[in-house]
Design a protein around this motif. Structure first.
Motif, PDB file in Angstrom:
ATOM      1  N   PRO A   1     -18.265  83.589 125.443  1.00  0.00           N
ATOM      2  CA  PRO A   1     -17.540  84.727 125.367  1.00  0.00           C
ATOM      3  C   PRO A   1     -17.606  85.719 127.008  1.00  0.00           C
ATOM      4  O   PRO A   1     -18.343  86.065 127.584  1.00  0.00           O
ATOM      5  CB  PRO A   1     -18.935  85.168 123.943  1.00  0.00           C
ATOM      6  N   VAL A   2     -16.238  85.992 125.979  1.00  0.00           N
ATOM      7  CA  VAL A   2     -15.903  87.161 127.624  1.00  0.00           C
ATOM      8  C   VAL A   2     -15.361  88.273 126.575  1.00  0.00           C
ATOM      9  O   VAL A   2     -15.099  88.815 126.026  1.00  0.00           O
ATOM     10  CB  VAL A   2     -15.188  86.567 128.225  1.00  0.00           C
ATOM     11  N   ASP A   3     -15.694  89.667 127.142  1.00  0.00           N
ATOM     12  CA  ASP A   3     -14.759  90.516 126.768  1.00  0.00           C
ATOM     13  C   ASP A   3     -13.456  91.125 126.708  1.00  0.00           C
ATOM     14  O   ASP A   3     -12.641  90.916 125.254  1.00  0.00           O
ATOM     15  CB  ASP A   3     -15.548  92.115 127.412  1.00  0.00           C
ATOM     16  N   ASP A   4     -12.844  90.352 127.388  1.00  0.00           N
ATOM     17  CA  ASP A   4     -10.675  90.040 127.182  1.00  0.00           C
ATOM     18  C   ASP A   4     -10.628  89.085 128.127  1.00  0.00           C
ATOM     19  O   ASP A   4     -11.364  88.968 129.376  1.00  0.00           O
ATOM     20  CB  ASP A   4     -10.993  90.917 127.694  1.00  0.00           C
ATOM     21  N   VAL A   5      -9.320  87.959 127.916  1.00  0.00           N
ATOM     22  CA  VAL A   5      -9.416  86.615 128.179  1.00  0.00           C
ATOM     23  C   VAL A   5      -8.568  86.994 128.700  1.00  0.00           C
ATOM     24  O   VAL A   5      -9.169  86.450 130.046  1.00  0.00           O
ATOM     25  CB  VAL A   5      -9.139  86.108 126.948  1.00  0.00           C
ATOM     26  N   ASP A   6      -7.684  87.797 129.515  1.00  0.00           N
ATOM     27  CA  ASP A   6      -6.666  88.078 130.314  1.00  0.00           C
ATOM     28  C   ASP A   6      -7.709  88.830 131.778  1.00  0.00           C
ATOM     29  O   ASP A   6      -7.290  88.177 132.435  1.00  0.00           O
ATOM     30  CB  ASP A   6      -5.339  89.413 129.391  1.00  0.00           C
ATOM     31  N   ASP A   7      -8.498  89.403 131.696  1.00  0.00           N
ATOM     32  CA  ASP A   7      -9.320  89.842 132.465  1.00  0.00           C
ATOM     33  C   ASP A   7      -9.891  88.196 132.951  1.00  0.00           C
ATOM     34  O   ASP A   7     -10.016  88.203 134.566  1.00  0.00           O
ATOM     35  CB  ASP A   7     -10.684  90.868 132.125  1.00  0.00           C
ATOM     36  N   ALA A   8     -10.437  87.679 132.077  1.00  0.00           N
ATOM     37  CA  ALA A   8     -11.414  86.898 132.510  1.00  0.00           C
ATOM     38  C   ALA A   8     -10.775  85.194 133.786  1.00  0.00           C
ATOM     39  O   ALA A   8     -10.647  85.495 134.491  1.00  0.00           O
ATOM     40  CB  ALA A   8     -11.868  85.758 130.834  1.00  0.00           C
ATOM     41  N   LEU A   9      -9.095  85.381 133.106  1.00  0.00           N
ATOM     42  CA  LEU A   9      -8.276  84.539 133.582  1.00  0.00           C
ATOM     43  C   LEU A   9      -7.661  85.490 135.385  1.00  0.00           C
ATOM     44  O   LEU A   9      -8.155  84.819 135.726  1.00  0.00           O
ATOM     45  CB  LEU A   9      -7.280  84.655 132.359  1.00  0.00           C
ATOM     46  N   ALA A  10      -8.134  86.420 135.088  1.00  0.00           N
ATOM     47  CA  ALA A  10      -7.732  86.812 136.029  1.00  0.00           C
ATOM     48  C   ALA A  10      -8.586  86.745 137.278  1.00  0.00           C
ATOM     49  O   ALA A  10      -8.262  86.379 138.260  1.00  0.00           O
ATOM     50  CB  ALA A  10      -6.826  88.685 136.397  1.00  0.00           C
ATOM     51  N   ARG A  11      -9.473  87.248 136.689  1.00  0.00           N
ATOM     52  CA  ARG A  11     -11.178  86.366 138.028  1.00  0.00           C
ATOM     53  C   ARG A  11     -10.818  85.282 138.216  1.00  0.00           C
ATOM     54  O   ARG A  11     -11.555  85.906 139.344  1.00  0.00           O
ATOM     55  CB  ARG A  11     -12.578  87.749 137.178  1.00  0.00           C
ATOM     56  N   ALA A  12     -10.639  84.416 137.108  1.00  0.00           N
ATOM     57  CA  ALA A  12     -10.916  83.433 137.710  1.00  0.00           C
ATOM     58  C   ALA A  12      -9.792  83.268 138.627  1.00  0.00           C
ATOM     59  O   ALA A  12     -10.465  82.047 139.822  1.00  0.00           O
ATOM     60  CB  ALA A  12     -11.141  83.015 136.575  1.00  0.00           C
ATOM     61  N   GLN A  13      -8.332  82.739 139.003  1.00  0.00           N
ATOM     62  CA  GLN A  13      -7.651  82.989 139.096  1.00  0.00           C
ATOM     63  C   GLN A  13      -7.915  83.713 141.105  1.00  0.00           C
ATOM     64  O   GLN A  13      -7.300  82.657 141.846  1.00  0.00           O
ATOM     65  CB  GLN A  13      -6.038  83.719 138.589  1.00  0.00           C
ATOM     66  N   ARG A  14      -7.912  84.996 141.132  1.00  0.00           N
ATOM     67  CA  ARG A  14      -8.766  85.666 142.580  1.00  0.00           C
ATOM     68  C   ARG A  14     -10.041  85.077 142.644  1.00  0.00           C
ATOM     69  O   ARG A  14      -9.881  84.608 144.358  1.00  0.00           O
ATOM     70  CB  ARG A  14      -8.964  86.754 141.971  1.00  0.00           C
TER      71      ARG A  14
END
Length: 70
Positions: free
Chosen positions: A24-37
């Motif tokens: 579970p995450v608050d925001d899927v887009d934010d989680a994907l961006a962090r994973a990419q970073r």
């Protein structure tokens, strides 16, 4: 929200096969961006499901990780 998992169908157009645990995450887009970073790569773009919005990324070692927001 608790950690979730599921069984999907694999086929020639599946973005991945195998077991994926969704966190579970608050925001899927934010989680994907962090994973990419942090060296990960998108495997499955965000999609709406009856459980919420989901996506999958591969971490820097190639492990598949799912994220889910409601």
């Amino acid at each position: 929200m608790t950690t979730a998992g599921g069984i999907g169908q694999a086929g020639p157009h599946s973005p991945y096969t195998g077991i994926v645990v969704y966190f579970p995450v608050d925001d899927v887009d934010d989680a994907l961006a962090r994973a990419q970073r942090l060296g990960g790569s998108r495997v499955m773009e965000p999609a709406r499901t009856p459980l919420g919005r989901i996506a999958v990324f591969a971490d820097a070692d190639g492990n598949l990780v799912g994220v889910l927001s409601r």
